[in-house]
Write a protein that holds these residues in place. Sequence first.
Motif, PDB file in Angstrom:
ATOM      1  N   GLU A  95      70.856 -41.632 -27.006  1.00 35.12           N
ATOM      2  CA  GLU A  95      70.607 -41.635 -28.227  1.00 35.12           C
ATOM      3  C   GLU A  95      71.143 -43.264 -28.678  1.00 35.12           C
ATOM      4  O   GLU A  95      71.969 -43.969 -28.260  1.00 35.12           O
ATOM      5  N   ALA A  96      70.592 -43.765 -30.003  1.00 35.96           N
ATOM      6  CA  ALA A  96      70.880 -44.913 -30.492  1.00 35.96           C
ATOM      7  C   ALA A  96      72.293 -44.621 -31.221  1.00 35.96           C
ATOM      8  O   ALA A  96      72.466 -43.710 -31.914  1.00 35.96           O
ATOM      9  N   PRO A  97      73.244 -45.590 -31.297  1.00 35.01           N
ATOM     10  CA  PRO A  97      74.573 -45.359 -31.874  1.00 35.01           C
ATOM     11  C   PRO A  97      74.293 -45.441 -33.373  1.00 35.01           C
ATOM     12  O   PRO A  97      73.305 -46.027 -34.218  1.00 35.01           O
ATOM     13  N   ALA A  98      74.841 -44.385 -34.071  1.00 35.86           N
ATOM     14  CA  ALA A  98      74.766 -44.068 -35.693  1.00 35.86           C
ATOM     15  C   ALA A  98      74.770 -45.375 -36.403  1.00 35.86           C
ATOM     16  O   ALA A  98      74.003 -45.519 -37.470  1.00 35.86           O
ATOM     17  N   LYS A  99      75.559 -46.122 -36.007  1.00 36.10           N
ATOM     18  CA  LYS A  99      75.943 -47.512 -36.890  1.00 36.10           C
ATOM     19  C   LYS A  99      74.610 -48.456 -36.847  1.00 36.10           C
ATOM     20  O   LYS A  99      74.558 -49.339 -37.794  1.00 36.10           O
ATOM     21  N   SER A 100      73.706 -48.279 -35.840  1.00 35.48           N
ATOM     22  CA  SER A 100      72.492 -48.904 -35.611  1.00 35.48           C
ATOM     23  C   SER A 100      71.308 -48.231 -36.193  1.00 35.48           C
ATOM     24  O   SER A 100      70.238 -49.044 -36.205  1.00 35.48           O
ATOM     25  N   VAL A 101      71.442 -47.272 -36.902  1.00 40.41           N
ATOM     26  CA  VAL A 101      70.214 -46.425 -37.409  1.00 40.41           C
ATOM     27  C   VAL A 101      70.195 -46.803 -39.001  1.00 40.41           C
ATOM     28  O   VAL A 101      71.112 -46.397 -39.742  1.00 40.41           O
ATOM     29  N   ASN A 102      69.267 -47.517 -39.196  1.00 41.22           N
ATOM     30  CA  ASN A 102      69.465 -48.460 -40.728  1.00 41.22           C
ATOM     31  C   ASN A 102      68.137 -47.781 -41.560  1.00 41.22           C
ATOM     32  O   ASN A 102      68.129 -47.882 -42.833  1.00 41.22           O
ATOM     33  N   SER A 103      67.379 -46.904 -41.072  1.00 41.10           N
ATOM     34  CA  SER A 103      66.317 -46.056 -41.869  1.00 41.10           C
ATOM     35  C   SER A 103      66.362 -44.603 -41.783  1.00 41.10           C
ATOM     36  O   SER A 103      66.946 -43.924 -40.636  1.00 41.10           O
ATOM     37  N   ASN A 108      66.343 -37.648 -39.575  1.00 37.35           N
ATOM     38  CA  ASN A 108      67.941 -38.285 -39.662  1.00 37.35           C
ATOM     39  C   ASN A 108      67.660 -39.038 -40.912  1.00 37.35           C
ATOM     40  O   ASN A 108      66.711 -39.794 -41.290  1.00 37.35           O
ATOM     41  N   GLU A 109      68.918 -39.357 -41.408  1.00 34.56           N
ATOM     42  CA  GLU A 109      69.148 -40.192 -42.617  1.00 34.56           C
ATOM     43  C   GLU A 109      69.697 -41.487 -42.065  1.00 34.56           C
ATOM     44  O   GLU A 109      69.959 -41.577 -40.850  1.00 34.56           O
ATOM     45  N   PRO A 110      69.580 -42.580 -42.674  1.00 33.58           N
ATOM     46  CA  PRO A 110      70.271 -43.788 -42.245  1.00 33.58           C
ATOM     47  C   PRO A 110      71.673 -43.701 -42.020  1.00 33.58           C
ATOM     48  O   PRO A 110      72.449 -42.766 -42.635  1.00 33.58           O
ATOM     49  N   GLY A 111      72.224 -44.387 -40.689  1.00 32.68           N
ATOM     50  CA  GLY A 111      73.842 -43.902 -40.388  1.00 32.68           C
ATOM     51  C   GLY A 111      73.852 -42.704 -39.586  1.00 32.68           C
ATOM     52  O   GLY A 111      74.617 -42.262 -39.368  1.00 32.68           O
ATOM     53  N   GLU A 112      72.639 -41.908 -39.257  1.00 33.06           N
ATOM     54  CA  GLU A 112      72.630 -40.738 -38.552  1.00 33.06           C
ATOM     55  C   GLU A 112      71.900 -40.910 -37.314  1.00 33.06           C
ATOM     56  O   GLU A 112      70.782 -41.243 -37.477  1.00 33.06           O
ATOM     57  N   SER A 113      72.493 -40.611 -36.102  1.00 29.17           N
ATOM     58  CA  SER A 113      71.837 -40.632 -34.764  1.00 29.17           C
ATOM     59  C   SER A 113      71.157 -39.079 -34.557  1.00 29.17           C
ATOM     60  O   SER A 113      72.010 -38.220 -34.459  1.00 29.17           O
ATOM     61  N   VAL A 114      69.927 -39.048 -34.114  1.00 28.65           N
ATOM     62  CA  VAL A 114      69.219 -37.699 -33.647  1.00 28.65           C
ATOM     63  C   VAL A 114      68.585 -38.336 -32.551  1.00 28.65           C
ATOM     64  O   VAL A 114      67.998 -39.325 -32.342  1.00 28.65           O
ATOM     65  N   PHE A 115      68.642 -37.468 -31.198  1.00 30.90           N
ATOM     66  CA  PHE A 115      68.150 -37.687 -30.172  1.00 30.90           C
ATOM     67  C   PHE A 115      66.725 -37.042 -30.026  1.00 30.90           C
ATOM     68  O   PHE A 115      66.703 -35.930 -30.098  1.00 30.90           O
ATOM     69  N   ASN A 193      63.433 -34.785 -44.068  1.00 33.53           N
ATOM     70  CA  ASN A 193      64.706 -34.182 -44.081  1.00 33.53           C
ATOM     71  C   ASN A 193      64.989 -33.120 -45.078  1.00 33.53           C
ATOM     72  O   ASN A 193      65.800 -32.479 -44.563  1.00 33.53           O
ATOM     73  N   TYR A 194      64.682 -33.240 -46.049  1.00 30.98           N
ATOM     74  CA  TYR A 194      64.978 -32.369 -47.116  1.00 30.98           C
ATOM     75  C   TYR A 194      64.445 -30.985 -46.658  1.00 30.98           C
ATOM     76  O   TYR A 194      65.431 -29.759 -46.738  1.00 30.98           O
ATOM     77  N   LEU A 195      62.946 -30.592 -46.325  1.00 30.91           N
ATOM     78  CA  LEU A 195      62.674 -29.606 -45.860  1.00 30.91           C
ATOM     79  C   LEU A 195      63.260 -28.981 -44.701  1.00 30.91           C
ATOM     80  O   LEU A 195      63.435 -27.834 -44.568  1.00 30.91           O
ATOM     81  N   SER A 196      63.779 -29.696 -43.892  1.00 36.66           N
ATOM     82  CA  SER A 196      64.804 -29.103 -42.634  1.00 36.66           C
ATOM     83  C   SER A 196      65.698 -28.143 -42.883  1.00 36.66           C
ATOM     84  O   SER A 196      66.243 -27.612 -42.144  1.00 36.66           O
TER      85      SER A 196
END
Length: 284
Positions: A95-103, A108-115, A193-196
Amino acid sequence: MKRSNKFIRKFISTRYNIPGYQDQSVIEALLNAQHVLENASDLSVESLVRLLPRQFILKTNVIDWPEGSILLRSRLMGVTDWREAGYWGRSEFWEAPAKSVNSFGRLNEPGESVFYLANDPTQTFKEIRYQHGRNQHESVVLSSFIVKREFQSTVIGAHDKSVSVANIYSNMIHILFSYPSEIYGNNVYKLSNYLSNFYNYVPGSPQVFAYPPVGNSDPAIMNVAFVPEDAHQYLNYSGSVVIPSYQDSIDGKITVAFANDENFNVVDPSSNLKWIKNNFMISF
């Protein structure tokens, strides 16, 4: 895949067990679902909430992932010549580091890592938009992961052919999750994201959802999204292959230029065709 604490999620035997339950008619549901799908590019979450029934009921289904199942993940290498990609550490294949997730992503939301993974190699290409714009000129790493512990996942957007309010909205979610962002924009990710939040993880299984693929109506093909910590508990890395060009991979004619096994030992692709087919479901 963050779970909002504003949601009360319950398994119920009948909707009439819900205090103050009020039916929404099938016609209302059809019109609302149509409005959501036609305006997914710019519909706000607040507007979506106003369209949904006050007590929102959905169809649900669970899929089994037996030990030994293969899940795959593609990643653009950022270069047109894979030999210029430089060194990739072992963590690069997870997975990408959470700090690298910008969108926003599908779950996933920004700042959240999902595999994110899929159970079909060509579907992983669609999910990273390999076939669009400059992406098609980049090299891609396709990685294989084997299920080491059997688990179950809730299927987001599961629906059937019945005519009911629950099925209408479930089908709406199925379609919405398959909308490509290059057509509908990143706003569709805010809606997904909301519907999940209306779906539960399977008790006793990892924090993982299965959901519909982009641009594919085959019911056997499924995307999977893990909370990363659980992915490491339930999956084993089994190797990667480099696909140098999308143009050489159209219609399943995939070219493999480089391969490594689960221990990151270099593997000669042409001498290990069976290994590639067994682990990546591709022939070349």
